[in-house]
Motif scaffolding. Sequence first.
Motif, PDB file in Angstrom:
ATOM      1  N   LEU A 263      44.238  42.893  40.835  1.00 15.87           N
ATOM      2  CA  LEU A 263      44.885  41.693  40.318  1.00 15.87           C
ATOM      3  C   LEU A 263      44.129  41.193  39.090  1.00 15.87           C
ATOM      4  O   LEU A 263      42.927  40.949  39.131  1.00 15.87           O
ATOM      5  N   PHE A 264      44.850  41.050  37.984  1.00 18.09           N
ATOM      6  CA  PHE A 264      44.263  40.553  36.738  1.00 18.09           C
ATOM      7  C   PHE A 264      44.768  39.130  36.482  1.00 18.09           C
ATOM      8  O   PHE A 264      45.985  38.896  36.450  1.00 18.09           O
ATOM      9  N   LEU A 265      43.851  38.209  36.318  1.00 19.71           N
ATOM     10  CA  LEU A 265      44.169  36.829  35.990  1.00 19.71           C
ATOM     11  C   LEU A 265      43.696  36.563  34.561  1.00 19.71           C
ATOM     12  O   LEU A 265      42.499  36.678  34.277  1.00 19.71           O
ATOM     13  N   CYS A 266      44.641  36.228  33.672  1.00 16.81           N
ATOM     14  CA  CYS A 266      44.322  36.130  32.246  1.00 16.81           C
ATOM     15  C   CYS A 266      44.543  34.721  31.704  1.00 16.81           C
ATOM     16  O   CYS A 266      45.559  34.089  32.019  1.00 16.81           O
ATOM     17  N   GLU A 267      43.630  34.277  30.883  1.00 15.05           N
ATOM     18  CA  GLU A 267      43.732  33.013  30.167  1.00 15.05           C
ATOM     19  C   GLU A 267      43.819  33.328  28.675  1.00 15.05           C
ATOM     20  O   GLU A 267      42.977  34.051  28.130  1.00 15.05           O
ATOM     21  N   VAL A 312      55.449  34.968  42.778  1.00 14.57           N
ATOM     22  CA  VAL A 312      55.874  35.138  41.384  1.00 14.57           C
ATOM     23  C   VAL A 312      55.931  36.615  40.994  1.00 14.57           C
ATOM     24  O   VAL A 312      56.844  37.048  40.275  1.00 14.57           O
ATOM     25  N   LEU A 313      54.974  37.410  41.484  1.00 14.62           N
ATOM     26  CA  LEU A 313      54.944  38.834  41.133  1.00 14.62           C
ATOM     27  C   LEU A 313      55.741  39.694  42.113  1.00 14.62           C
ATOM     28  O   LEU A 313      55.734  40.927  41.997  1.00 14.62           O
ATOM     29  N   ASP A 314      56.419  39.038  43.062  1.00 11.84           N
ATOM     30  CA  ASP A 314      57.268  39.739  44.024  1.00 11.84           C
ATOM     31  C   ASP A 314      56.470  40.770  44.816  1.00 11.84           C
ATOM     32  O   ASP A 314      56.870  41.933  44.971  1.00 11.84           O
ATOM     33  N   LEU A 315      55.339  40.327  45.366  1.00  9.62           N
ATOM     34  CA  LEU A 315      54.486  41.183  46.175  1.00  9.62           C
ATOM     35  C   LEU A 315      54.723  40.899  47.654  1.00  9.62           C
ATOM     36  O   LEU A 315      55.173  39.815  48.029  1.00  9.62           O
ATOM     37  N   ALA A 316      54.409  41.858  48.491  1.00 11.53           N
ATOM     38  CA  ALA A 316      54.591  41.696  49.933  1.00 11.53           C
ATOM     39  C   ALA A 316      53.701  40.575  50.466  1.00 11.53           C
ATOM     40  O   ALA A 316      52.595  40.355  49.954  1.00 11.53           O
ATOM     41  N   PRO A 317      54.163  39.835  51.478  1.00 11.82           N
ATOM     42  CA  PRO A 317      53.383  38.713  52.025  1.00 11.82           C
ATOM     43  C   PRO A 317      51.993  39.114  52.493  1.00 11.82           C
ATOM     44  O   PRO A 317      51.057  38.306  52.450  1.00 11.82           O
ATOM     45  N   ASP A 318      51.847  40.362  52.971  1.00 13.35           N
ATOM     46  CA  ASP A 318      50.540  40.785  53.485  1.00 13.35           C
ATOM     47  C   ASP A 318      49.711  41.548  52.439  1.00 13.35           C
ATOM     48  O   ASP A 318      48.675  42.127  52.758  1.00 13.35           O
ATOM     49  N   TRP A 319      50.194  41.581  51.190  1.00 17.21           N
ATOM     50  CA  TRP A 319      49.479  42.323  50.135  1.00 17.21           C
ATOM     51  C   TRP A 319      48.121  41.699  49.855  1.00 17.21           C
ATOM     52  O   TRP A 319      47.982  40.469  49.800  1.00 17.21           O
ATOM     53  N   GLN A 320      47.120  42.548  49.667  1.00 14.78           N
ATOM     54  CA  GLN A 320      45.781  42.106  49.298  1.00 14.78           C
ATOM     55  C   GLN A 320      45.285  42.961  48.123  1.00 14.78           C
ATOM     56  O   GLN A 320      45.458  44.182  48.117  1.00 14.78           O
ATOM     57  N   PRO A 321      44.684  42.336  47.109  1.00 18.76           N
ATOM     58  CA  PRO A 321      44.200  43.102  45.947  1.00 18.76           C
ATOM     59  C   PRO A 321      42.947  43.903  46.268  1.00 18.76           C
ATOM     60  O   PRO A 321      42.131  43.501  47.099  1.00 18.76           O
ATOM     61  N   ARG A 322      42.840  45.054  45.622  1.00 24.04           N
ATOM     62  CA  ARG A 322      41.601  45.833  45.745  1.00 24.04           C
ATOM     63  C   ARG A 322      40.433  45.056  45.180  1.00 24.04           C
ATOM     64  O   ARG A 322      39.318  45.091  45.702  1.00 24.04           O
ATOM     65  N   SER A 323      40.695  44.353  44.092  1.00 20.94           N
ATOM     66  CA  SER A 323      39.694  43.481  43.458  1.00 20.94           C
ATOM     67  C   SER A 323      40.433  42.521  42.535  1.00 20.94           C
ATOM     68  O   SER A 323      41.634  42.689  42.271  1.00 20.94           O
ATOM     69  N   ILE A 324      39.738  41.507  42.070  1.00 18.99           N
ATOM     70  CA  ILE A 324      40.334  40.528  41.155  1.00 18.99           C
ATOM     71  C   ILE A 324      39.486  40.478  39.883  1.00 18.99           C
ATOM     72  O   ILE A 324      38.262  40.288  39.953  1.00 18.99           O
ATOM     73  N   GLU A 325      40.135  40.686  38.741  1.00 17.39           N
ATOM     74  CA  GLU A 325      39.451  40.656  37.451  1.00 17.39           C
ATOM     75  C   GLU A 325      39.953  39.480  36.618  1.00 17.39           C
ATOM     76  O   GLU A 325      41.151  39.198  36.594  1.00 17.39           O
ATOM     77  N   ARG A 326      39.033  38.809  35.959  1.00 17.17           N
ATOM     78  CA  ARG A 326      39.380  37.642  35.141  1.00 17.17           C
ATOM     79  C   ARG A 326      39.158  37.976  33.664  1.00 17.17           C
ATOM     80  O   ARG A 326      38.093  38.475  33.291  1.00 17.17           O
ATOM     81  N   ILE A 327      40.162  37.685  32.846  1.00 11.07           N
ATOM     82  CA  ILE A 327      40.107  38.044  31.428  1.00 11.07           C
ATOM     83  C   ILE A 327      40.483  36.840  30.574  1.00 11.07           C
ATOM     84  O   ILE A 327      41.447  36.136  30.865  1.00 11.07           O
ATOM     85  N   ILE A 328      39.729  36.630  29.514  1.00 12.60           N
ATOM     86  CA  ILE A 328      40.067  35.637  28.492  1.00 12.60           C
ATOM     87  C   ILE A 328      40.487  36.394  27.242  1.00 12.60           C
ATOM     88  O   ILE A 328      39.742  37.251  26.745  1.00 12.60           O
ATOM     89  N   ILE A 329      41.681  36.094  26.743  1.00  9.93           N
ATOM     90  CA  ILE A 329      42.250  36.810  25.597  1.00  9.93           C
ATOM     91  C   ILE A 329      42.440  35.821  24.446  1.00  9.93           C
ATOM     92  O   ILE A 329      43.128  34.819  24.595  1.00  9.93           O
ATOM     93  N   THR A 330      41.826  36.105  23.309  1.00 11.96           N
ATOM     94  CA  THR A 330      41.967  35.232  22.146  1.00 11.96           C
ATOM     95  C   THR A 330      42.810  35.902  21.071  1.00 11.96           C
ATOM     96  O   THR A 330      42.889  37.140  21.005  1.00 11.96           O
TER      97      THR A 330
END
Length: 433
Positions: A263-267, A312-330
């Motif tokens: 899962l990528f979370l971007c700002e 929002v991403l239409d994922l299964a209710p029991d879905w779990q991410p392998r990891s979560i990455e945070r990105i800032i994009i300018t």
Amino acid sequence: HLSQATKWQIFHEFRAFWEHGQLQIDTEQMVLDASKSDLVRAFRISLSRVRAFRMARANDLLNVGLVQPRTTELPPKACRSINELISCYLTDLQFFSENLQEVVHGASLSEWIRAYHVLREFAIANLGTAVLRQPLDILVIKTPDFFHKLLVTEGGIEITRAECIIAHLAFKKKSRDLLDCPLVPFGKYLLMVPALTAISEPAHALESLLHSIRSEKSHELSFIGPGLEASVRASLRDAGINARNVKVHNYDCDIAFVLDGVLFLCECKAKFIAADFATYSELENFLCKRAVGQHTRTGDFFSNDLSMIKRVLDLAPDWQPRSIERIIITSSKLGRAMQVDGCWITDHHAVHAYCTRKGATIKVGRKMEIRVPDDRLEGPPSAEGFLNYLGTPQGLAIHGDLLAERRMPLTIGDRSLMFVDCETYGEIQSGDD
């Protein structure tokens, strides 16, 4: 004043290096050395990438049918010359504009571009007819009303907007240079140096001008942010990646997407191009502190509650991410890859390059280009490949490899100084991103 401009520029820049703690000074040898500073090196690479982008885009195929000499129809419906067409194209890319109709500081982007071009045409015409008998002959001296009417009659700009533009183009204390603000107030007149105005590039001058007159409440123009987000989402969508905006209460993740179970979370942070060292230093400081702090709070919230992300991403209710990455994009071009407190910091050019799988090109002669191979851009996008690319984007590597030390002797009064820094001219060979 003009003869001392080069000395002033060198001295002023090294003063900025010193103010930001990036200068080593040898008082015995009278050497001021900034060549070892990672921040200075990043700034040089950033500028080289900016120049490469502008050079490459200026050679893109454009609709020359829009060119109608001496037209008063405003862009994007018509352009007075191929130069104005290129300026409009570059402005569209720099500001993430759809049709150049966004209004900033009293006029639309198209009107700003037209005003610069009309003044440029006027300057070129005066260069061809001027007779130099005395120093003042290198200047054009006119009243503000003259320039108002020039923009109205030649440019097709409405009078109130023409007056607003000329007021901003008059040189002031906070103005950067005579390319941005080509009209110097002198009593009831405005002075122009035609030789300088004639070589200005409106798209570049406009961004620099708007940066210098930005309001205190908003550092960047409000429409650039949504444009940046839309551009990044479009790049991801073209790569087959479902990217969406996610909002919950006061928490807003500009872009969220999943790639290979990660899962990528971007700002997204819209920023003007940093044309000088002080501005680039402020940019990195903002991204590494304020932006990271903000995105950390957002990332923590969504990491602890994935329900809205899944919806929002239409994922299964029991879905779990392998990891979560945070990105800032300018939107500005950076000169180095950074990772601060678990946040990747990159620019949208690197994201676009990875998603399009195109990479950089090397110019061979005037017409031939050879694409630079990069294994990370082969095959479908992957989470591992994406993160690896953000750590060392191809464009940064190309321009960084061409960094070289530069030495500039300078005599100020009775003192002989040696200024040392570094520079890269990667744009000569590279069509970056």
